[in-house]
Design an enzyme around this catalytic site. Structure first.
Site, PDB file in Angstrom:
ATOM      1  N   ASP A   1      -3.679  -4.196  -5.360  1.00 18.05           N
ATOM      2  CA  ASP A   1      -2.936  -2.957  -5.579  1.00 18.05           C
ATOM      3  C   ASP A   1      -1.565  -2.886  -5.987  1.00 18.05           C
ATOM      4  OD1 ASP A   1      -5.511  -1.980  -4.972  1.00 18.05           O
ATOM      5  OD2 ASP A   1      -4.987  -1.129  -3.025  1.00 18.05           O
TER       6      ASP A   1
ATOM      7  N   ASP B   1       0.821  -1.246  -0.167  1.00 15.90           N
ATOM      8  CA  ASP B   1       0.008   0.056  -0.064  1.00 15.90           C
ATOM      9  C   ASP B   1       0.769   1.241  -0.099  1.00 15.90           C
ATOM     10  OD1 ASP B   1      -2.615   0.859  -0.216  1.00 15.90           O
ATOM     11  OD2 ASP B   1      -2.786   1.588   1.786  1.00 15.90           O
TER      12      ASP B   1
ATOM     13  N   ASP C   1     -11.749   1.300   6.044  1.00 14.37           N
ATOM     14  CA  ASP C   1     -10.501   1.425   4.824  1.00 14.37           C
ATOM     15  C   ASP C   1      -9.412   2.554   5.766  1.00 14.37           C
ATOM     16  OD1 ASP C   1     -11.866   0.406   2.826  1.00 14.37           O
ATOM     17  OD2 ASP C   1     -12.934   2.388   2.536  1.00 14.37           O
TER      18      ASP C   1
END
Length: 321
Positions: free
Chosen positions: A144, A106, A292
């Site tokens: 991601d 991330d 989130d």
């Protein structure tokens, strides 16, 4: 009455034909149970153990088990994966897992973390492979990681594609259907994303996933997946499939840029494997009701929050987490 020799020939012919039929049946490839048996609803998932309204509307729906090194380190992860997949196998359902531990995960944002380096990541993946062996699971690999490749916020992107290739090959080899994550339709630019998928080992995998933890419409994601499939075919990678995360894409008009616990998001279509051409179906990869990150009233990333679940269900907000 047939002559004795003729009767013998007839009997021989019957035996030959019968044997051929049995051989043909035995040689036929058995159907993969993932195509028929449905997805596993794990009673240990967080939503299943919340208040009744959340347990009914969210907890009884199949969701992926997230495997992260902070919760399941190398010395424990094989046992955890095997316990989960064994529950699914016993229930005659297909287990779903999300692998999320690549170094510089991330890229310093809300879910930052992961393993400290390539050696540790490969050891961890190897143990996950031990837990997955012959369990016929679905695996979403590193949400991601590819869309972030080359992003200036990433400190450890140099060897990322090689690590994804290692994981793709190993996890596919033990029998998992691996879907290498490809981001979503609004994560631009993505002109070279098919090439990145190829370098990351998608040729070993079942295919790719889209929209993980995001809110884009299913129609937009199918169009995006079509672009990726065409790009892969041009690069010589054919026959790939894709899945779409629909856990929170129920609002057909997502607000661009507002993606951290957005107030407008709603539950999307429930998971269903359909196997329509390259489209394998919809999954709930992100757990509805889990945060989130610290925005729009949410707690730390991955934490359950009644308020966030209320929003997704279109209920009056409870006022707290």
């Amino acid at each position: 009455m047939l002559p004795r020799l003729s009767r013998a020939l007839v009997l021989l012919l019957v035996v030959v034909l019968t044997t051929a039929g049995l051989t043909g049946t035995a040689a036929a490839k058995p159907k993969d149970p993932r195509t028929t048996q449905g997805l596993f609803v794990d009673p240990l998932m967080p939503a299943a153990n919340q208040d009744a309204v959340y347990a009914r509307s969210i907890g009884r729906t199949p969701q992926a088990l997230w495997i992260i090194p902070e919760a399941y380190p190398t010395g424990q992860v094989a046992r955890v994966v095997r316990a989960y997949t064994s529950r699914a196998v016993k229930a005659k359902k297909t287990p779903m897992l999300t692998i999320y531990g690549i170094p510089d995960r991330d890229c310093g944002m809300y879910s930052s973390g992961g393993l400290p380096g390539a050696k540790q990541y490969k050891q961890w993946i190897k143990q996950i492979g031990r837990g997955l062996k012959a369990q016929r699971a679905l695996v979403v690999l590193e949400p991601d990681a590819i869309p972030f490749y080359g992003d200036s916020r990433c400190q450890n992107a140099g060897g990322r594609l090689g690590l994804l290739r290692y994981a793709s090959r190993l996890l596919s080899k033990v029998g998992a259907w691996v879907y290498l994550d490809a981001g979503h339709s609004d994560w631009r630019p993505y002109d070279n994303r098919a090439a990145l998928l190829k370098k990351a080992g998608i040729a070993y995998d079942r295919g790719f996933s889209t929209n993980v933890s995001n809110f884009r419409s299913t129609a937009d994601e199918k169009a995006y997946a079509g672009e990726l499939l065409r790009g892969l075919r041009k690069l010589g990678v054919k026959g790939r499939h894709f899945v779409i995360d629909t856990s929170r894409n129920g609002n057909p008009n997502p607000v661009n840029g507002d993606v951290i616990n957005p107030t407008w998001a709603r539950l999307g279509a429930k998971p269903r494997l359909v196997f329509q051409g390259p489209f394998d179906g919809t999954l709930w990869v992100k757990h509805p009701g889990e945060s989130d990150g610290y925005a729009n009233g949410g707690p730390a990333s991955g934490q359950w929050c009644d308020l966030l679940a209320d929003r997704l269900l279109g209920r009056a907000e409870s006022g707290s987490c």
